[in-house]
Design an enzyme around this catalytic site. Structure first.
Site, PDB file in Angstrom:
ATOM      1  CE1 TYR A 119      -3.907   2.246   0.748  1.00 44.11           C
ATOM      2  CE2 TYR A 119      -2.556   3.152   2.507  1.00 44.11           C
ATOM      3  CZ  TYR A 119      -3.678   3.214   1.708  1.00 44.11           C
ATOM      4  OH  TYR A 119      -4.585   4.259   1.876  1.00 44.11           O
ATOM      5  CG  ASP A 120       2.884   2.117   3.621  1.00 43.01           C
ATOM      6  OD1 ASP A 120       1.664   1.887   3.610  1.00 43.01           O
ATOM      7  OD2 ASP A 120       3.550   2.153   4.678  1.00 43.01           O
ATOM      8  CD  GLU A 121       8.026   1.876  -0.666  1.00 40.63           C
ATOM      9  OE1 GLU A 121       8.006   2.825  -1.478  1.00 40.63           O
ATOM     10  OE2 GLU A 121       8.843   1.815   0.275  1.00 40.63           O
ATOM     11  CE  LYS A 130      -3.541   4.920  -1.916  1.00 42.96           C
ATOM     12  NZ  LYS A 130      -4.630   5.627  -2.591  1.00 42.96           N
ATOM     13  CB  SER A 175     -15.516   0.332  10.947  1.00 40.67           C
ATOM     14  OG  SER A 175     -14.231   0.009  10.488  1.00 40.67           O
ATOM     15  CG  PHE A 184     -12.318   0.350  18.624  1.00 42.55           C
ATOM     16  CD1 PHE A 184     -11.774  -0.912  18.417  1.00 42.55           C
ATOM     17  CD2 PHE A 184     -11.488   1.349  19.147  1.00 42.55           C
ATOM     18  CE1 PHE A 184     -10.433  -1.189  18.719  1.00 42.55           C
ATOM     19  CE2 PHE A 184     -10.162   1.080  19.465  1.00 42.55           C
ATOM     20  CZ  PHE A 184      -9.631  -0.186  19.235  1.00 42.55           C
ATOM     21  CD  GLN A 199       5.520   9.786  17.161  1.00 41.47           C
ATOM     22  OE1 GLN A 199       5.109  10.319  18.184  1.00 41.47           O
ATOM     23  NE2 GLN A 199       6.771   9.933  16.745  1.00 41.47           N
TER      24      GLN A 199
HETATM   25  P1  NAD Z   1     -12.717   2.125   0.464  1.00 43.64           P
HETATM   26  O1  NAD Z   1     -12.066   0.790   0.493  1.00 43.64           O
HETATM   27  O2  NAD Z   1     -14.021   2.275   1.123  1.00 43.64           O
HETATM   28  O3  NAD Z   1     -12.855   2.646  -1.019  1.00 43.64           O
HETATM   29  C1  NAD Z   1     -12.000   2.265  -2.067  1.00 43.64           C
HETATM   30  C2  NAD Z   1     -12.866   1.962  -3.273  1.00 43.64           C
HETATM   31  O4  NAD Z   1     -12.005   1.588  -4.371  1.00 43.64           O
HETATM   32  C3  NAD Z   1     -13.826   0.784  -3.041  1.00 43.64           C
HETATM   33  O5  NAD Z   1     -15.117   1.136  -3.465  1.00 43.64           O
HETATM   34  C4  NAD Z   1     -13.224  -0.334  -3.898  1.00 43.64           C
HETATM   35  O6  NAD Z   1     -14.197  -1.265  -4.337  1.00 43.64           O
HETATM   36  C5  NAD Z   1     -12.563   0.438  -5.007  1.00 43.64           C
HETATM   37  N1  NAD Z   1     -11.465  -0.290  -5.651  1.00 43.64           N
HETATM   38  C6  NAD Z   1     -10.479  -0.978  -5.049  1.00 43.64           C
HETATM   39  N2  NAD Z   1      -9.670  -1.515  -5.981  1.00 43.64           N
HETATM   40  C7  NAD Z   1     -10.167  -1.153  -7.192  1.00 43.64           C
HETATM   41  C8  NAD Z   1      -9.793  -1.400  -8.541  1.00 43.64           C
HETATM   42  N3  NAD Z   1      -8.697  -2.140  -8.831  1.00 43.64           N
HETATM   43  N4  NAD Z   1     -10.553  -0.878  -9.529  1.00 43.64           N
HETATM   44  C9  NAD Z   1     -11.648  -0.140  -9.256  1.00 43.64           C
HETATM   45  N5  NAD Z   1     -12.066   0.130  -8.001  1.00 43.64           N
HETATM   46  C10 NAD Z   1     -11.324  -0.366  -6.985  1.00 43.64           C
HETATM   47  O7  NAD Z   1     -11.649   3.140   1.085  1.00 43.64           O
HETATM   48  P2  NAD Z   1     -11.757   4.706   1.366  1.00 43.64           P
HETATM   49  O8  NAD Z   1     -11.478   4.912   2.791  1.00 43.64           O
HETATM   50  O9  NAD Z   1     -12.971   5.270   0.763  1.00 43.64           O
HETATM   51  O10 NAD Z   1     -10.493   5.234   0.573  1.00 43.64           O
HETATM   52  C11 NAD Z   1     -10.582   5.904  -0.664  1.00 43.64           C
HETATM   53  C12 NAD Z   1      -9.195   6.371  -1.089  1.00 43.64           C
HETATM   54  O11 NAD Z   1      -8.681   7.273  -0.099  1.00 43.64           O
HETATM   55  C13 NAD Z   1      -8.184   5.246  -1.228  1.00 43.64           C
HETATM   56  O12 NAD Z   1      -7.374   5.506  -2.351  1.00 43.64           O
HETATM   57  C14 NAD Z   1      -7.378   5.333   0.031  1.00 43.64           C
HETATM   58  O13 NAD Z   1      -6.070   4.861  -0.152  1.00 43.64           O
HETATM   59  C15 NAD Z   1      -7.405   6.822   0.326  1.00 43.64           C
HETATM   60  N6  NAD Z   1      -7.216   7.078   1.769  1.00 43.64           N
HETATM   61  C16 NAD Z   1      -8.227   6.864   2.653  1.00 43.64           C
HETATM   62  C17 NAD Z   1      -7.993   7.090   4.004  1.00 43.64           C
HETATM   63  C18 NAD Z   1      -9.078   6.890   5.026  1.00 43.64           C
HETATM   64  O14 NAD Z   1      -8.791   7.044   6.239  1.00 43.64           O
HETATM   65  N7  NAD Z   1     -10.300   6.602   4.683  1.00 43.64           N
HETATM   66  C19 NAD Z   1      -6.733   7.520   4.444  1.00 43.64           C
HETATM   67  C20 NAD Z   1      -5.744   7.707   3.505  1.00 43.64           C
HETATM   68  C21 NAD Z   1      -5.994   7.501   2.156  1.00 43.64           C
HETATM   69  N1  UDP Z   2      -6.306  -1.159  15.698  1.00 41.13           N
HETATM   70  C1  UDP Z   2      -6.678  -1.719  16.908  1.00 41.13           C
HETATM   71  N2  UDP Z   2      -7.751  -2.557  16.917  1.00 41.13           N
HETATM   72  C2  UDP Z   2      -8.478  -2.841  15.817  1.00 41.13           C
HETATM   73  C3  UDP Z   2      -8.118  -2.253  14.587  1.00 41.13           C
HETATM   74  C4  UDP Z   2      -7.010  -1.421  14.557  1.00 41.13           C
HETATM   75  O1  UDP Z   2      -6.064  -1.484  17.952  1.00 41.13           O
HETATM   76  O2  UDP Z   2      -9.460  -3.616  15.933  1.00 41.13           O
HETATM   77  C5  UDP Z   2      -5.156  -0.232  15.678  1.00 41.13           C
HETATM   78  C6  UDP Z   2      -4.110  -0.520  14.600  1.00 41.13           C
HETATM   79  O3  UDP Z   2      -3.161  -1.466  15.080  1.00 41.13           O
HETATM   80  C7  UDP Z   2      -3.515   0.851  14.400  1.00 41.13           C
HETATM   81  C8  UDP Z   2      -4.695   1.799  14.633  1.00 41.13           C
HETATM   82  O4  UDP Z   2      -5.647   1.058  15.361  1.00 41.13           O
HETATM   83  O5  UDP Z   2      -2.529   1.110  15.373  1.00 41.13           O
HETATM   84  C9  UDP Z   2      -5.341   2.310  13.355  1.00 41.13           C
HETATM   85  O6  UDP Z   2      -5.624   1.193  12.549  1.00 41.13           O
HETATM   86  P1  UDP Z   2      -6.392   1.290  11.151  1.00 41.13           P
HETATM   87  O7  UDP Z   2      -6.356  -0.074  10.550  1.00 41.13           O
HETATM   88  O8  UDP Z   2      -7.707   1.925  11.341  1.00 41.13           O
HETATM   89  O9  UDP Z   2      -5.547   2.311  10.267  1.00 41.13           O
HETATM   90  P2  UDP Z   2      -3.988   2.590  10.012  1.00 41.13           P
HETATM   91  O10 UDP Z   2      -3.142   1.668  10.847  1.00 41.13           O
HETATM   92  O11 UDP Z   2      -3.814   2.326   8.554  1.00 41.13           O
HETATM   93  O12 UDP Z   2      -3.822   3.990  10.409  1.00 41.13           O
END
Ligand code: NAD
Ligand code: UDP
Length: 312
Positions: A145-147, A149, A189, A191, A276
């Site tokens: 995911y990280d790389e 992005k 979600s 929690f 953090q």
């Molecule tokens: P989400 O999983 O609810 O939405 C992602 C959507 O992309 C889904 O509807 C999924 O079906 C679709 N998708 C996945 N792979 C696909 C593909 N190959 N082709 C077409 N559609 C595809 O997640 P979200 O939280 O709504 O995130 C949306 C965007 O925002 C993502 O790119 C995510 O990396 C970025 N983002 C979200 C958060 C967050 O906290 N919600 C944080 C950082 C970045």
């Molecule tokens: N986490 C947790 N319990 C859960 C789900 C996640 O303690 O049931 C922790 C997870 O280890 C991370 C933080 O909550 O430290 C945020 O996790 P999330 O998956 O929401 O997002 P991200 O780690 O990508 O920020």
């Protein structure tokens, strides 16, 4: 006059809120999604709208559409889902970016990338400003995911330099709200669902790791402002809420707000889990006149009300 706007990942959590917002503003919206983590229920109310079109398609395959703007959100965002098929996750970020940038170049559309605070990895600088280059493990379980992005950002900047494409790069920090997938394993979600079912609340590690949680309405406002900002402002820009909480504090707050009888239990911390995270949002304030307005407790109450309607 409204614009023709493509939202990839439009049936997901953030994408569905964005589609609503763009339609309310009088635009023509094409929602493209392969429904991997998204859900038709998130957009069902829009399916009869003449200004809305849903296309079931995978962004790793090319597609030809005529639009004025592209919001590129397609990518699974929760660790559980992006680690389910990590190779596919990298393909979605990288091939998806190439295909959407190609589309934008062909029709001269402006394009916004939903990047992430994960480009900072497990940050050694706190809080994180945009010029921090990050600390990402190339070999770990979060790297797909990280790389992915990070490469997507690189592609955006190269298309901008080579082809003068109008790009916007937005680094999104943890966002929550209605339409989150109840099964995708993200902390808010998880929690809330556990608390509503009076099940144990699963804290990974000792719960001292921090995150900064942004309510979805604030996030979408920042996203739309960025897309419509002056052409020479391309980002990257952090969009998130600087209010920082430990995961244990979040668990206690959710238990209190739901009046649940759930107990907190502790499970192993997954590898590379950032300790953090908190955004510096000075650039968003200055360039977009944006800052979050919804405090965590208020946003959680709205999110809990949503989950009450879908949790059996
Ligand atoms: P989400 O999983 O609810 O939405 C992602 C959507 O992309 C889904 O509807 C999924 O079906 C679709 N998708 C996945 N792979 C696909 C593909 N190959 N082709 C077409 N559609 C595809 O997640 P979200 O939280 O709504 O995130 C949306 C965007 O925002 C993502 O790119 C995510 O990396 C970025 N983002 C979200 C958060 C967050 O906290 N919600 C944080 C950082 C970045
Ligand atoms: N986490 C947790 N319990 C859960 C789900 C996640 O303690 O049931 C922790 C997870 O280890 C991370 C933080 O909550 O430290 C945020 O996790 P999330 O998956 O929401 O997002 P991200 O780690 O990508 O920020």
């Amino acid at each position: 006059m409204g614009k023709r706007i493509l939202v990839t990942g439009g049936a997901g959590f953030l994408g569905s809120h964005l589609c609503n917002r763009l339609l309310e503003e009088g635009n023509d919206v094409i929602c493209l999604d392969n429904l991997f983590t998204g859900n038709k229920d998130n957009i069902r109310h829009l399916l009869g709208n003449d200004y809305f079109e849903f296309i079931r398609h995978d962004v790793t395959e090319p597609i030809f559409l005529e639009v004025d703007q592209v919001y590129n959100l397609a990518c699974p965002a929760s660790p559980v889902h992006y680690q389910y098929n990590p190779i596919k996750t990298t393909k979605t970020s990288v091939l998806g970016a190439i295909n959407m940038l190609g589309l934008a170049k062909r029709v001269k559309a402006r394009i916004l990338q939903a990047s992430t605070s994960e480009v900072y990895g497990d940050p050694q600088v706190h809080p994180q400003p945009e010029d921090y280059r990050g600390c990402v493990n190339t070999m770990g379980i979060r790297s797909c995911y990280d790389e992915g992005k990070r490469v997507a950002e690189t592609l955006f900047y190269d298309y901008h330099r080579m082809h003068k494409l109008e790009i916007k790069v937005m680094r999104i920090f943890n966002t929550y709200g209605p339409n989150m997938n109840p099964n995708d394993g993200r902390v808010v979600s998880n929690f809330i669902v556990q608390a509503l079912n009076n099940e144990d609340i699963t804290i990974y590690g000792d719960g001292s790791q921090t995150r900064s949680f942004c309510y979805v309405d604030d996030l979408i406002e920042g996203m739309v402002r960025l897309m419509n900002s002056r052409a020479d402002f391309i980002g990257p820009v952090n969009i998130g809420n600087p209010g920082e909480f430990t995961i244990k504090q979040l668990a206690e707050l959710v238990v209190n707000l739901t009046g649940s009888s759930s107990k907190l239990i502790y499970k192993p911390l997954p590898s590379d889990d950032p300790l953090q995270r908190k955004p510096v949002i000075e650039i968003a304030k200055k360039e977009l006149d944006w800052e979050p307005t919804v405090p965590l407790e208020e946003g959680l109450k709205k999110t809990i009300e949503y989950f009450k309607t879908i949790v059996k």
